[in-house]
Design a protein around this motif. Structure first.
Motif, PDB file in Angstrom:
ATOM      1  N   ASN A   1       0.643  -0.870  -0.224  1.00  0.00           N
ATOM      2  CA  ASN A   1      -0.229   0.264  -0.666  1.00  0.00           C
ATOM      3  C   ASN A   1       0.641   1.670   0.171  1.00  0.00           C
ATOM      4  O   ASN A   1       0.441   2.980  -0.055  1.00  0.00           O
ATOM      5  CB  ASN A   1      -0.694  -0.206   1.034  1.00  0.00           C
ATOM      6  CG  ASN A   1      -2.064  -0.896   0.946  1.00  0.00           C
ATOM      7  OD1 ASN A   1      -3.303  -0.831   0.372  1.00  0.00           O
ATOM      8  ND2 ASN A   1      -1.843  -1.580   1.399  1.00  0.00           N
ATOM      9  N   LEU A   2       1.816   1.643  -0.386  1.00  0.00           N
ATOM     10  CA  LEU A   2       2.533   2.540  -0.643  1.00  0.00           C
ATOM     11  C   LEU A   2       2.291   3.358  -1.247  1.00  0.00           C
ATOM     12  O   LEU A   2       1.580   2.435  -2.087  1.00  0.00           O
ATOM     13  CB  LEU A   2       4.252   1.807  -0.978  1.00  0.00           C
ATOM     14  CG  LEU A   2       5.390   1.730   0.258  1.00  0.00           C
ATOM     15  CD1 LEU A   2       6.533   1.120  -0.725  1.00  0.00           C
ATOM     16  CD2 LEU A   2       5.871   2.527   1.018  1.00  0.00           C
ATOM     17  N   MET A   3       2.558   4.817  -1.207  1.00  0.00           N
ATOM     18  CA  MET A   3       1.955   5.132  -2.326  1.00  0.00           C
ATOM     19  C   MET A   3       2.953   5.181  -3.954  1.00  0.00           C
ATOM     20  O   MET A   3       3.715   5.996  -3.389  1.00  0.00           O
ATOM     21  CB  MET A   3       1.189   6.662  -2.355  1.00  0.00           C
ATOM     22  CG  MET A   3       0.370   6.720  -1.318  1.00  0.00           C
ATOM     23  SD  MET A   3      -1.144   6.168  -2.529  1.00  0.00           S
ATOM     24  CE  MET A   3      -2.391   5.950  -1.040  1.00  0.00           C
ATOM     25  N   ILE A   4       2.375   5.266  -5.184  1.00  0.00           N
ATOM     26  CA  ILE A   4       3.261   5.443  -6.089  1.00  0.00           C
ATOM     27  C   ILE A   4       2.331   7.019  -6.642  1.00  0.00           C
ATOM     28  O   ILE A   4       1.211   6.735  -6.766  1.00  0.00           O
ATOM     29  CB  ILE A   4       2.963   4.492  -6.905  1.00  0.00           C
ATOM     30  CG1 ILE A   4       3.301   3.078  -6.495  1.00  0.00           C
ATOM     31  CG2 ILE A   4       4.163   5.071  -8.666  1.00  0.00           C
ATOM     32  CD1 ILE A   4       4.832   2.965  -5.799  1.00  0.00           C
ATOM     33  N   TYR A   5       3.463   7.670  -7.337  1.00  0.00           N
ATOM     34  CA  TYR A   5       3.435   9.689  -7.888  1.00  0.00           C
ATOM     35  C   TYR A   5       3.602   9.650  -9.506  1.00  0.00           C
ATOM     36  O   TYR A   5       4.767   8.803  -9.752  1.00  0.00           O
ATOM     37  CB  TYR A   5       3.960   9.770  -7.268  1.00  0.00           C
ATOM     38  CG  TYR A   5       3.196  10.395  -5.605  1.00  0.00           C
ATOM     39  CD1 TYR A   5       2.110  10.470  -5.103  1.00  0.00           C
ATOM     40  CD2 TYR A   5       4.686   9.094  -4.474  1.00  0.00           C
ATOM     41  CE1 TYR A   5       1.864  10.619  -3.246  1.00  0.00           C
ATOM     42  CE2 TYR A   5       3.650   9.749  -3.303  1.00  0.00           C
ATOM     43  CZ  TYR A   5       2.493  10.406  -2.458  1.00  0.00           C
ATOM     44  OH  TYR A   5       1.945   9.851  -1.554  1.00  0.00           O
ATOM     45  N   PRO A   6       3.111  10.379 -10.262  1.00  0.00           N
ATOM     46  CA  PRO A   6       3.532  10.208 -11.299  1.00  0.00           C
ATOM     47  C   PRO A   6       4.967  10.350 -11.403  1.00  0.00           C
ATOM     48  O   PRO A   6       5.466  10.749 -10.869  1.00  0.00           O
ATOM     49  CB  PRO A   6       2.582  11.597 -11.835  1.00  0.00           C
ATOM     50  CG  PRO A   6       1.826  11.541 -10.792  1.00  0.00           C
ATOM     51  CD  PRO A   6       1.503  11.355  -9.251  1.00  0.00           C
ATOM     52  N   GLY A   7       5.275  10.065 -12.658  1.00  0.00           N
ATOM     53  CA  GLY A   7       6.530  10.255 -12.710  1.00  0.00           C
ATOM     54  C   GLY A   7       7.560   8.857 -11.915  1.00  0.00           C
ATOM     55  O   GLY A   7       9.158   8.551 -12.273  1.00  0.00           O
ATOM     56  N   ASP A   8       7.298   8.036 -10.580  1.00  0.00           N
ATOM     57  CA  ASP A   8       7.696   6.818 -10.521  1.00  0.00           C
ATOM     58  C   ASP A   8       7.512   5.962 -11.046  1.00  0.00           C
ATOM     59  O   ASP A   8       7.459   5.942 -11.980  1.00  0.00           O
ATOM     60  CB  ASP A   8       6.822   6.154  -9.094  1.00  0.00           C
ATOM     61  CG  ASP A   8       7.230   7.699  -8.068  1.00  0.00           C
ATOM     62  OD1 ASP A   8       7.401   8.722  -7.964  1.00  0.00           O
ATOM     63  OD2 ASP A   8       6.382   7.857  -7.085  1.00  0.00           O
ATOM     64  N   THR A   9       8.941   4.572 -11.198  1.00  0.00           N
ATOM     65  CA  THR A   9       9.185   3.348 -11.821  1.00  0.00           C
ATOM     66  C   THR A   9       9.276   2.675 -10.557  1.00  0.00           C
ATOM     67  O   THR A   9       9.610   2.648 -10.499  1.00  0.00           O
ATOM     68  CB  THR A   9      10.687   4.196 -12.644  1.00  0.00           C
ATOM     69  OG1 THR A   9      10.535   4.936 -14.159  1.00  0.00           O
ATOM     70  CG2 THR A   9      11.123   2.945 -13.247  1.00  0.00           C
ATOM     71  N   ILE A  10       8.653   1.499 -11.637  1.00  0.00           N
ATOM     72  CA  ILE A  10       8.933   0.555 -10.571  1.00  0.00           C
ATOM     73  C   ILE A  10       9.242  -0.794 -11.750  1.00  0.00           C
ATOM     74  O   ILE A  10       9.041  -0.909 -12.672  1.00  0.00           O
ATOM     75  CB  ILE A  10       7.127  -0.263 -10.323  1.00  0.00           C
ATOM     76  CG1 ILE A  10       6.513   1.057  -9.563  1.00  0.00           C
ATOM     77  CG2 ILE A  10       7.565  -1.808  -9.599  1.00  0.00           C
ATOM     78  CD1 ILE A  10       4.949   0.419  -9.023  1.00  0.00           C
ATOM     79  N   TYR A  11      10.669  -1.372 -10.930  1.00  0.00           N
ATOM     80  CA  TYR A  11      10.605  -2.434 -11.437  1.00  0.00           C
ATOM     81  C   TYR A  11      10.599  -3.680 -10.698  1.00  0.00           C
ATOM     82  O   TYR A  11      11.410  -4.322 -10.199  1.00  0.00           O
ATOM     83  CB  TYR A  11      12.487  -2.033 -11.975  1.00  0.00           C
ATOM     84  CG  TYR A  11      13.607  -3.359 -12.341  1.00  0.00           C
ATOM     85  CD1 TYR A  11      12.742  -3.508 -14.129  1.00  0.00           C
ATOM     86  CD2 TYR A  11      14.156  -4.062 -12.011  1.00  0.00           C
ATOM     87  CE1 TYR A  11      13.614  -4.800 -14.067  1.00  0.00           C
ATOM     88  CE2 TYR A  11      15.139  -4.787 -12.119  1.00  0.00           C
ATOM     89  CZ  TYR A  11      14.863  -5.375 -13.864  1.00  0.00           C
ATOM     90  OH  TYR A  11      15.950  -6.608 -13.810  1.00  0.00           O
ATOM     91  N   VAL A  12       9.878  -4.804 -11.711  1.00  0.00           N
ATOM     92  CA  VAL A  12      10.519  -5.915 -10.985  1.00  0.00           C
ATOM     93  C   VAL A  12      11.157  -7.239 -11.485  1.00  0.00           C
ATOM     94  O   VAL A  12      11.232  -7.256 -12.539  1.00  0.00           O
ATOM     95  CB  VAL A  12       8.580  -6.699 -11.014  1.00  0.00           C
ATOM     96  CG1 VAL A  12       8.889  -7.921 -11.120  1.00  0.00           C
ATOM     97  CG2 VAL A  12       7.936  -5.533 -10.867  1.00  0.00           C
TER      98      VAL A  12
END
Length: 239
Positions: free
Chosen positions: A190-201
């Motif tokens: 439930n961490l907040m992701i904001y515009p411009g953030d990148t998630i790498y799996v």
């Protein structure tokens, strides 16, 4: 066999036991991140709806088309609009930019009411998800789990123990590594992701093992094709 995954590698929130049929009801305190308002940046694209003067906006109330292009905020933070020309809006929140443009139009028009939206509020997801790419953040932010759902969920080859979140903040990039299987995984999801953030799996060991096998297999196939005639000649000679 060394590449096989265990249940804890594949099941989200594994160590919390919330997926068990006998799991009791629980409450996880997430904590507050404070009030967030997006601030317009250079190179953003904005959509403007002029309620009483639709010819001056990028879209109108009665338009059946979604505005996907809008107008560009230039590298210095200015947006050029009909009649009022260039207005600096970079660094302002959407309501503040909207009010500033309305004031500029009121020098020329009556009832200069408008609505301003930023069109490119997105997060980016890379790696082991089913639909890598951009995920629109219509509500300015979303939880990590919501963004991963928007990317089509994790693949079977995803490393659920180490998902990297990169957050650009001014002239720096903050990084955070999240485990979605551990005891703290519900809070992390439930961490907040904001515009411009990148998630790498990142890929897990199974993916690396399979890639290695796929790279080696053509070599063995080629070697087999090269040696096959020699084997056939030797076989006939022995006969």
């Amino acid at each position: 066999m060394a590449g096989c995954s265990t249940k804890s590698d594949l099941v989200l929130f594994h160590d919390t036991n919330v997926s068990s049929e006998e799991a009791p009801k629980s409450v996880t305190v997430i904590g507050s991140e404070g009030v967030y308002e997006y601030r317009i940046r250079p190179h953003d694209r904005i959509s403007i709806t002029m309620y009483n003067h639709p010819e001056l906006g990028t879209t109108s109330v009665n338009s059946q088309r979604e505005d996907t292009t809008g107008v560009l905020v230039d590298s210095k933070g200015y947006v050029r609009l009909p009649l009022v020309k260039s207005i600096h809006i970079a660094g302002l929140t959407q309501p503040a930019a909207q009010a500033k443009i309305e004031r500029a139009y009121k020098a020329y028009l009556e009832n200069a009411e408008l609505n301003l939206q930023v069109l490119n509020k997105r997060a980016y997801v890379l790696g082991e998800v089913n639909k890598p790419g951009e995920v629109n953040l219509y509500n300015e932010r979303a939880t990590l789990l919501q963004v991963l759902a928007g990317a089509g969920d994790l693949t079977n080859y995803a490393n659920r123990h180490a998902i990297v979140i990169m957050k650009p903040r001014k002239n720096t990039v903050e990084t955070q590594t999240v485990d979605l299987t551990g005891a703290n995984s519900i809070k992390m999801a439930n961490l907040m992701i904001y515009p411009g953030d990148t998630i790498y799996v990142a890929p897990n060991g199974v993916r690396a093992f399979n890639i290695g096998v796929n790279e080696v297999t053509p070599v063995f196939d080629l070697a087999g094709k090269i040696t096959q005639p020699i084997v056939n000649v030797e076989y006939l000679r022995d006969r």
